[in-house]
Write an enzyme that holds these catalytic residues in place. Structure first.
Site, short mmCIF file in Angstrom:
data_model
loop_
_atom_site.label_atom_id
_atom_site.label_comp_id
_atom_site.label_asym_id
_atom_site.label_seq_id
_atom_site.Cartn_x
_atom_site.Cartn_y
_atom_site.Cartn_z
N SER A 164 -0.12 5.85 5.84
CA SER A 164 0.63 5.73 4.59
C SER A 164 -0.05 6.62 3.57
O SER A 164 -1.26 6.90 3.68
CB SER A 164 0.59 4.29 4.10
OG SER A 164 0.95 4.21 2.74
N TYR A 177 -3.15 -4.06 2.11
CA TYR A 177 -2.41 -2.95 2.72
C TYR A 177 -3.19 -1.62 2.56
O TYR A 177 -3.37 -0.87 3.53
CB TYR A 177 -1.03 -2.84 2.07
CG TYR A 177 -0.12 -1.83 2.71
CD1 TYR A 177 0.62 -2.15 3.84
CD2 TYR A 177 0.01 -0.55 2.18
CE1 TYR A 177 1.46 -1.22 4.42
CE2 TYR A 177 0.85 0.38 2.75
CZ TYR A 177 1.58 0.05 3.88
OH TYR A 177 2.41 0.98 4.46
#
Ligand code: BGC
Length: 279
Positions: A164, A177
């Site tokens: 990501s 995350y």
């Protein structure tokens, strides 16, 4: 929005991955789904891993089968060692081997620091980081056993970690995350260094804001989209197919010399667009 709105047309070369066997984790929705279909369009046989929603996984399998390659849906929770081992064994039995692992399965459990429970922290680390570790470990055992088959690919195996932009960009309210994706970066680079001498290529793809269920709130209203676009110089929200095409290319011998790299596929999100007019 600018003239680049909407994903470009499909341009995946039909036989690029002919004869290769791919496993995509979390392939029943979002980026995983598009990637599984993209790999199939390029000629690969594909195992569609899912943990929930068998019907959706079966739909992906049916779509892939209609492209004239083999597909099957395997249920497994990537954070559970026994389930990952069983999934890989089954793939080797039923498909013969694995050439491409796309370690894609991932989730968010968002909360500010003092509201975040240990469960929320642990779940995200377990799936996003430990899950990739387990899948990479088991796939590597098979890559090693089989070695290079020159008619199939120049490399002994490819691992593509779905990371990501948040392996680079800190993300308040999402510490679990961001930490998991930061971990993916160093895991990917370490595995790339460790496995390259054996002809195994490990790389990552780092998507920006892609229109999938994981970030629905960020794009589902015009107001949310407008705010999101402030962060994207290329001025459109990404589509799952934007990621799928890059994964297909990275998995193929077109990119045989690409080792240990992260390809950011983010419409420029990592260019710090706030600095275009500030600083
Ligand atoms: C997250 C999305 C987010 C995007 C950009 C992704 O990794 O899963 O929720 O929209 O990064 O911030």
């Amino acid at each position: 929005m600018n003239s680049t709105e909407g994903a470009p047309p499909e341009v995946i070369p039909a036989r690029l991955l002919h004869g290769q066997k791919a496993l995509v984790t979390g392939a029943n929705s979002g980026i995983g789904r598009a990637t599984a279909i993209g790999l199939a369009r390029a000629g690969a046989d594909v195992v569609v891993n899912y943990v929930a929603d068998r019907t959706a996984a079966q739909e992906v399998v049916d779509e892939i089968a209609s492209l004239g390659v083999r597909a099957a849906a395997y249920e497994a929770d990537v954070s559970q060692e026994d389930q990952v081992v069983a999934m890989m064994d089954r793939m080797v039995q039923e498909f013969g081997t694995i050439d491409i692992l796309v370690a894609n399965a991932g989730l968010q459990r968002d909360a500010g620091l003092t509201e975040m429970t240990l469960d929320q922290w642990q779940k995200v680390l377990d799936v996003n980081l430990t899950g990739q570790f387990l899948c990479a470990r088991e796939a590597t055992k098979e890559f090693r056993r089989r070695g290079v088959v020159p008619e199939v690919s120049r490399s002994a195996g490819k691992i593509i970690c779905m990371s990501s932009v948040h392996q680079l960009i800190p993300w308040a309210g999402h510490v679990n995350y961001a930490a998991s994706k930061g971990g993916v970066l160093m895991m990917m680079q370490t595995l790339a260094q460790e496995l390259a001498p054996e002809g195994i290529r490990v790389n990552a793809v780092a998507p920006g804001a892609i229109r999938t269920p994981i970030n629905r709130a960020a794009w589902e209203t015009p107001e949310a989209t407008e705010e999101l676009l402030q962060l994207i110089p290329y001025d459109r929200v990404g589509e799952p197919e934007d990621i799928a095409r890059v994964v297909v290319a990275l998995a193929s011998d077109l990119m045989d010399y690409v080792v240990g790299t992260t390809l950011y596929v983010d419409g420029g999100m990592t260019l710090f667009p706030g600095f275009a007019t500030g600083g």
